[in-house]
Design a protein around this motif. Sequence first.
Motif, PDB file in Angstrom:
ATOM      1  N   ASN A   1       0.873  -1.254  -0.002  1.00  8.12           N
ATOM      2  CA  ASN A   1      -0.042   0.036  -0.036  1.00  8.12           C
ATOM      3  C   ASN A   1       0.865   1.195   0.133  1.00  8.12           C
ATOM      4  O   ASN A   1       0.820   2.219   0.818  1.00  8.12           O
TER       5      ASN A   1
ATOM      6  N   LYS B   1      -9.957   3.511  -7.338  1.00  8.70           N
ATOM      7  CA  LYS B   1     -10.691   3.379  -6.151  1.00  8.70           C
ATOM      8  C   LYS B   1     -10.970   2.026  -5.523  1.00  8.70           C
ATOM      9  O   LYS B   1     -11.070   1.465  -4.400  1.00  8.70           O
ATOM     10  N   ASN B   2     -10.948   1.083  -6.510  1.00  7.73           N
ATOM     11  CA  ASN B   2     -11.266  -0.434  -6.408  1.00  7.73           C
ATOM     12  C   ASN B   2     -10.332  -1.274  -5.739  1.00  7.73           C
ATOM     13  O   ASN B   2     -10.746  -2.263  -5.170  1.00  7.73           O
TER      14      ASN B   2
ATOM     15  N   LYS C   1      -8.101  -2.485  -3.062  1.00  7.66           N
ATOM     16  CA  LYS C   1      -7.967  -2.090  -1.542  1.00  7.66           C
ATOM     17  C   LYS C   1      -6.752  -2.599  -0.872  1.00  7.66           C
ATOM     18  O   LYS C   1      -6.433  -1.875   0.116  1.00  7.66           O
ATOM     19  N   ASN C   2      -6.015  -3.204  -1.586  1.00  2.54           N
ATOM     20  CA  ASN C   2      -4.737  -3.782  -1.162  1.00  2.54           C
ATOM     21  C   ASN C   2      -3.734  -4.225  -2.131  1.00  2.54           C
ATOM     22  O   ASN C   2      -4.273  -4.906  -3.226  1.00  2.54           O
TER      23      ASN C   2
ATOM     24  N   LYS D   1     -12.204  -4.570  -4.623  1.00  2.00           N
ATOM     25  CA  LYS D   1     -13.325  -4.681  -4.486  1.00  2.00           C
ATOM     26  C   LYS D   1     -14.432  -4.135  -5.422  1.00  2.00           C
ATOM     27  O   LYS D   1     -14.347  -2.927  -5.826  1.00  2.00           O
TER      28      LYS D   1
ATOM     29  N   TYR E   1     -14.961  -9.030  -2.865  1.00  2.00           N
ATOM     30  CA  TYR E   1     -13.355  -8.943  -3.046  1.00  2.00           C
ATOM     31  C   TYR E   1     -12.796 -10.096  -3.794  1.00  2.00           C
ATOM     32  O   TYR E   1     -12.983 -11.402  -3.564  1.00  2.00           O
TER      33      TYR E   1
END
Length: 217
Positions: free
Chosen positions: A36, A138-139, A141-142, A180, A185
């Motif tokens: 991240n 923005k989808n 997440k990690n 996501k 997920y």
Amino acid sequence: MEDYIEKALQFLMDNGACFADARFQRRVVNSVLAENKELKRYEANSFSGLGIRVLYRGAWGYAATTKLSKEDILTAAKIALNISKNLSEKQLNEPFEISQEVINDNFSLKVRKKLEDISSEERIKLAVESNKLSFINKNIKNSRTIVADFSEERLIMNTLGTRVKIKIAMVGIGQSVVAKVNDRYEKIFEQKSRCSGFEFFDKINIENFIVELSKLV
């Protein structure tokens, strides 16, 4: 190092061994984990050791050491010889000669950027900057990016005259992404590696590799 091993092997032959060989190995490993957009972990480790095998009157003795001074290598040789002698006495084996092809060879992987010339800062920058590329929307997440490499040296010598040297290197990059989409997920992982120097990262398209993975997930 080679002189120390040679003297240890000669000691074994002078003290009744039929045959003896020594195998040395050193490995240096570097691993950087970025997660991240930040550095998560950096590891650098080095491992080395020497194993000695002795044949005395049909019995084998083994010893190993991670201490590589002249005295430590000779001590390992003495331990291996004593083990083979003790086993030979118990088994009442007769002495015999051993024949084997004598090999003298030297293989070293040709590289343009030696791993030992790469700084920790350069490894960290590559991992972190590569990791940032995965956040295409923005989808995502990690994101975890691993940049790793290792170099290894091996030396094999025996009392018949064999002497083989090997030096190799491997580098690689691994990428995992979690996204996501529609309240679900999804995770994907892929890696690329090659026997190469650090120039491997100049040859592959890291941006394309990571961005396409993010699109796929």
